[in-house]
Motif scaffolding. Structure first.
Motif, short mmCIF file in Angstrom:
data_model
loop_
_atom_site.label_atom_id
_atom_site.label_comp_id
_atom_site.label_asym_id
_atom_site.label_seq_id
_atom_site.Cartn_x
_atom_site.Cartn_y
_atom_site.Cartn_z
N HIS A 141 0.84 -1.21 0.00
CA HIS A 141 0.00 0.00 0.00
C HIS A 141 0.87 1.26 0.00
CE1 HIS A 141 -2.72 3.20 1.11
NE2 HIS A 141 -1.86 3.50 2.07
N GLU A 144 2.27 1.94 -3.39
CA GLU A 144 1.19 2.38 -4.28
C GLU A 144 0.77 3.81 -3.96
OE1 GLU A 144 -2.13 -0.31 -4.31
OE2 GLU A 144 -0.85 -2.02 -4.77
N GLU A 145 0.71 4.14 -2.67
CA GLU A 145 0.27 5.47 -2.26
C GLU A 145 1.27 6.54 -2.68
OE1 GLU A 145 -0.75 9.01 -0.02
OE2 GLU A 145 1.13 7.91 0.13
N THR A 148 -0.05 7.25 -5.99
CA THR A 148 -1.45 7.70 -5.96
C THR A 148 -1.68 8.40 -4.63
OG1 THR A 148 -1.99 5.69 -7.19
CG2 THR A 148 -3.84 6.99 -6.36
N LYS A 151 -4.38 7.80 -1.54
CA LYS A 151 -5.04 6.49 -1.59
C LYS A 151 -5.17 5.97 -0.17
CE LYS A 151 -4.82 1.90 -3.51
NZ LYS A 151 -4.20 0.98 -4.44
N ARG A 152 -6.38 5.57 0.19
CA ARG A 152 -6.65 5.16 1.57
C ARG A 152 -6.15 3.74 1.84
NH1 ARG A 152 -7.16 9.11 4.77
NH2 ARG A 152 -8.04 7.66 6.25
#
Length: 155
Positions: A141, A144-145, A148, A151-152
């Motif tokens: 995560h 990825e964040e 992005t 992103k939660r």
């Protein structure tokens, strides 16, 4: 002669024909960052003692990345920790997030009902999150964040 050339290449990152000198200790992390983000790292990363609780910093001049400095004491101490590799990766990915991806700090937290705890939503959280299992648990995560922002974190 071949060893000398190999050594020179190992401490020099080449981007657009311009050599960027980075301490060899950081190269595997830079390569991981480039693989995961598809971004090109063309900022030098060196060791320099930092003040207070600062363990790394991205310097920018006129809005452009200039260099990253990592505290050598923190770096060496992290080598003795159980998750030392992930601590170092989180630190470098955070600073590369600033210098390469032009990311600012983000303080959003996400509450996890099972742990009864709020976790930083971003690797760009102002404080290093690699010293705990947060980065280990949610590494995918966090990477990825970086790409992005906002992103939660989901469970």
């Amino acid at each position: 002669m071949n060893k000398a050339i190999a050594f020179f290449i190992s401490i020099t990152m080449v981007s657009c024909g311009k050599g960027v000198y980075t301490n060899q200790e950081f190269l595997s992390y830079v390569q991981r960052f480039q693989e995961k983000t598809k971004a090109t790292v063309n900022v030098p990363i060196t060791f320099k003692k930092q003040e207070g609780f600062v363990v790394g910093v991205c310097y920018r001049i006129d809005g452009k990345p200039d260099s990253i400095e990592i505290d050598p004491d923190f770096w060496n101490e992290s080598k003795t920790k159980e998750k030392g590799d992930e601590i170092r990766e989180a630190l470098l990915f955070h600073e590369l997030g600033h210098c390469v991806l032009n990311q600012d700090h983000r303080e959003e937290m996400t509450y996890h009902p099972l742990f009864n705890y709020a976790f930083p939503n971003s690797l760009m959280y102002p404080y290093l999150i690699g010293g705990t299992d947060f980065y280990s648990l949610f590494k995918e995560h966090y990477v990825e964040e970086l790409l992005t922002p906002g992103k939660r974190l989901t469970f």
